[in-house]
Design a protein around this motif. Sequence first.
Motif, mmCIF file in Angstrom:
data_model
loop_
_atom_site.group_PDB
_atom_site.id
_atom_site.type_symbol
_atom_site.label_atom_id
_atom_site.label_comp_id
_atom_site.label_asym_id
_atom_site.label_seq_id
_atom_site.Cartn_x
_atom_site.Cartn_y
_atom_site.Cartn_z
ATOM 1 N N ASN A 87 -5.203 -32.706 -27.940
ATOM 2 C CA ASN A 87 -4.201 -33.608 -27.371
ATOM 3 C C ASN A 87 -4.171 -34.979 -28.047
ATOM 4 O O ASN A 87 -3.819 -35.989 -27.424
ATOM 5 N N VAL A 142 -0.902 -40.002 -21.620
ATOM 6 C CA VAL A 142 -1.445 -38.681 -21.302
ATOM 7 C C VAL A 142 -1.572 -38.516 -19.803
ATOM 8 O O VAL A 142 -1.235 -37.471 -19.240
ATOM 9 N N SER A 146 0.493 -35.757 -17.748
ATOM 10 C CA SER A 146 -0.257 -34.725 -17.042
ATOM 11 C C SER A 146 0.011 -34.746 -15.546
ATOM 12 O O SER A 146 -0.254 -33.773 -14.853
ATOM 13 N N ASP A 152 -3.199 -28.986 -13.957
ATOM 14 C CA ASP A 152 -3.636 -29.063 -15.347
ATOM 15 C C ASP A 152 -3.909 -30.485 -15.799
ATOM 16 O O ASP A 152 -4.508 -30.692 -16.854
ATOM 17 N N GLN A 155 -7.568 -31.606 -16.609
ATOM 18 C CA GLN A 155 -8.076 -30.854 -17.756
ATOM 19 C C GLN A 155 -7.474 -31.367 -19.053
ATOM 20 O O GLN A 155 -8.184 -31.529 -20.051
ATOM 21 N N VAL A 156 -6.171 -31.679 -19.051
ATOM 22 C CA VAL A 156 -5.514 -32.222 -20.240
ATOM 23 C C VAL A 156 -6.138 -33.554 -20.632
ATOM 24 O O VAL A 156 -6.410 -33.813 -21.812
ATOM 25 N N TRP A 159 -9.572 -33.110 -22.190
ATOM 26 C CA TRP A 159 -9.471 -32.669 -23.582
ATOM 27 C C TRP A 159 -9.115 -33.849 -24.490
ATOM 28 O O TRP A 159 -9.599 -33.942 -25.621
ATOM 29 N N TRP A 160 -8.253 -34.743 -23.989
ATOM 30 C CA TRP A 160 -7.900 -35.932 -24.767
ATOM 31 C C TRP A 160 -9.127 -36.819 -24.992
ATOM 32 O O TRP A 160 -9.342 -37.330 -26.091
#
Length: 330
Positions: A87, A142, A146, A152, A155-156, A159-160
């Motif tokens: 991401n 982000v 999100s 999600d 979780q996004v 990951w970022w």
Amino acid sequence: MHPAVAVGLVFGGCCSNVVFLELLARQFPGCGNIVTFSQFLFIAVEGFIFEANFGRKRPAIPIRNYFIMVAMFFTVSVVNNYALNLNIAMPLHMIFRSGSLIASMALGIIILKKRYSVSKYASIALVSLGIFTCTFMSAKQVASDSSLNQEDGPQVFLWWLLGIAALTFALLMSARMGIFQETLYQRFGKHSKEALFYNHALPLPGFLLLAPNIYHHAVLFNQSEPFQVPVIGLTLPIMWFYLLMNVITQYVCIRGVFILTTECTSLTVTLVVTLRKFVSLIFSILYFQNPFTGWHWLGTAFVFVGTLMYTEVWNSLGPFLRRRRRPKEE
């Protein structure tokens, strides 16, 4: 070769390389491994023929030192490319990597016990502020994106954060590699082309660990839409064409930087590379319509003004400008 030609190679090769990398990453975000492998293989084959003379030329720097350098170089290349799958947008990726001055200064103080002028520390503060601004604003974007999917979203964002951690690790590892390379050149002399070859040839067996991922994306590339290459009329899947152009432009970029290091001062090389990063960033934003707010622009300005301050380009331009003004004043 004239320095102007080398500057053209750097701008043409490096800026074009960024375009083809983003075309690849937009279609298949996880294709970083096959891109890195292709670049390494191409440069290694070229170096084996023209630098190592098919293995007959002995290296000027002991091979064991190259293995250490290669471990660092391989790690930095893979982590930087893999960050695009976490991401991390291309503009943030480019800006973050522009912070190499921060890592180099920090490790230079810690490892080499170096001391710098106040202007150097001020330039690093500007670069740090610029990267923080862009990172913070991207984090807000982000989080906002999100929020559309509450399941999600966390979780996004995690990951970022992992992508930011990967870029930070790669930045520090790259700075450590630069210090190690500097000490080698002081001991054995400058052999940039030899180092370029071994840095790309020795890691090739390590790609066996990534073979399933590379093969998977090779299959995906084969399934992409056909594309007829202009002039020669050859038809091949468009993703393979993007990859081929990425490899060629990467080679042109690296060769241009190598020629610059032999023809120009380090100040000129740093300035050219900095301006190239800025041009690539602007083109990426405008052509690919990446989200970029006013805060991002401010952060970008801090990064590049701080980088120019670090290279002391203002001190070099001062005498030139005074000479230009003198006839008018008289």
